[in-house]
Design an enzyme around this catalytic site. Structure first.
Site, PDB file in Angstrom:
ATOM      1  N   MET A   8       0.751  -1.364  -0.174  1.00  0.00           N
ATOM      2  CA  MET A   8       0.000  -0.007   0.144  1.00  0.00           C
ATOM      3  C   MET A   8       0.843   1.233  -0.045  1.00  0.00           C
ATOM      4  SD  MET A   8      -2.605  -1.152   2.920  1.00  0.00           S
ATOM      5  CE  MET A   8      -3.640  -2.713   2.725  1.00  0.00           C
ATOM      6  N   HIS A  44      -0.172  -8.294  -3.943  1.00  0.00           N
ATOM      7  CA  HIS A  44      -1.372  -7.323  -4.375  1.00  0.00           C
ATOM      8  C   HIS A  44      -0.894  -5.954  -4.101  1.00  0.00           C
ATOM      9  CE1 HIS A  44      -5.564  -6.177  -2.772  1.00  0.00           C
ATOM     10  NE2 HIS A  44      -5.391  -5.570  -3.860  1.00  0.00           N
ATOM     11  N   GLY A  48      -7.480  -1.181   1.775  1.00  0.00           N
ATOM     12  CA  GLY A  48      -6.491  -0.149   2.502  1.00  0.00           C
ATOM     13  C   GLY A  48      -6.414  -0.848   3.897  1.00  0.00           C
ATOM     14  N   PHE A  49      -7.142  -1.322   4.523  1.00  0.00           N
ATOM     15  CA  PHE A  49      -7.211  -1.977   6.052  1.00  0.00           C
ATOM     16  C   PHE A  49      -7.731  -3.268   6.078  1.00  0.00           C
ATOM     17  CE2 PHE A  49      -7.409   2.923   5.792  1.00  0.00           C
ATOM     18  CZ  PHE A  49      -6.281   3.036   6.669  1.00  0.00           C
ATOM     19  N   GLY A  51      -9.306  -6.039   8.653  1.00  0.00           N
ATOM     20  CA  GLY A  51     -10.296  -6.014   9.693  1.00  0.00           C
ATOM     21  C   GLY A  51     -11.727  -5.233   9.379  1.00  0.00           C
ATOM     22  N   GLY A  57     -10.776  -9.366   1.872  1.00  0.00           N
ATOM     23  CA  GLY A  57     -11.380  -8.586   2.717  1.00  0.00           C
ATOM     24  C   GLY A  57     -12.674  -9.171   3.603  1.00  0.00           C
ATOM     25  N   GLY A  58     -12.488  -9.270   4.754  1.00  0.00           N
ATOM     26  CA  GLY A  58     -13.662  -9.980   5.563  1.00  0.00           C
ATOM     27  C   GLY A  58     -13.936 -11.249   5.546  1.00  0.00           C
ATOM     28  N   GLY A 117      -6.758 -12.378   6.497  1.00  0.00           N
ATOM     29  CA  GLY A 117      -5.919 -11.565   7.354  1.00  0.00           C
ATOM     30  C   GLY A 117      -6.250 -11.825   8.775  1.00  0.00           C
TER      31      GLY A 117
END
Ligand code: DX5
Ligand code: ZN
Length: 227
Positions: free
Chosen positions: A43, A72, A150-151, A153, A185-186, A206
């Site tokens: 990132m 990625h 970007g993040f 969680g 993601g998620g 993650g």
């Protein structure tokens, strides 16, 4: 090691959620937990509102493991930085359809393939599947982001992203294409099967993989959830 076909379902721990105070131990923990592919989130604080790590970290991890490194790139101008990630030892490099390029998406994918690596295209949750159409014949992997990149969680965006994933799966089948479908993601044991049912075979995890103290158990549970 690359699974032979998109029929293989794999859980990919994302290093973003690891304990960076001991990267070597965390890479080993992932390996011991049965991971075959490791996902590395780059990132730039520009394409996304977070800064993670760059080619030096990828190279460091390369020295620690033979796991397949799925890199990625959440960065603008991935074509400008590409050479450094190839040198660092990435096995697959995924670039974003929405990033800025000095050249173009097509040329960048071509350069990755010419280097003998696998290439992926990533779609932001807001980007329709149609944006990938010019490239689907030339990619090894399509990454359908299931959160805004970007993040770690963040919650899984089912409504916004699953119809797109299913559309990709159906288009791929209709055209006899073979690329992997990856979600990122998620992803937890309760969301992974939803993505599986829409065609995903690579599941980036993650928090759900590196978070629990017993990563082996977490990975086994995630793997079982997509069986
Ligand atoms: C998000 C990253 C993900 C992140 C996933 O921008 O691309 O790979 O690590 O994290 P979790 O699994 O915690 O949502
Ligand atoms: Zn990612």
């Amino acid at each position: 090691m690359r699974p032979m076909t998109h029929e293989n379902r794999l859980i990919l721990p994302s290093l973003l959620a690891a304990d960076w105070s001991n990267i070597a131990a965390e890479v080993k923990r992932a390996e011991d937990a049965g991971a075959q592919w490791l996902h590395l989130d780059v990132m730039d604080g520009n394409f996304v509102d977070n800064i993670s790590f760059g080619p030096q970290m990828v190279q460091t991890v390369r020295k620690l493991t033979r796991m397949y490194m799925d890199v990625h790139l959440m960065i603008h101008r991935p074509d400008h930085y590409l050479e450094r990630f190839l040198k660092a030892g990435a096995d697959n490099i995924t670039i974003h359809a929405e990033a800025r390029y000095d050249s173009s998406v097509a040329e960048t994918l071509g350069r990755i393939r010419a280097a003998g690596r696998h290439c992926g295209l990533a779609l932001h949750p807001d980007t329709p599947f149609e944006a990938a159409l010019p490239y689907v014949a030339d990619i090894d992997l399509l990454l359908v982001m299931t959160v805004v990149p970007g993040f770690g969680g963040q919650p899984f965006m089912e409504k916004e992203t699953m119809p797109k994933l299913a559309a990709a799966r159906d288009h791929r089948a209709a055209h006899g294409l073979k690329y992997h479908l990856e979600v990122d993601g998620g992803i937890y044991t309760h969301t992974a099967p939803i993505a599986r049912d829409c065609g995903a075979n690579l599941f980036v995890c993650g928090t759900s993989a590196f978070g629990p103290a017993n990563m082996g158990e977490a990975m086994a549970g995630l793997q079982a959830s997509v069986a």
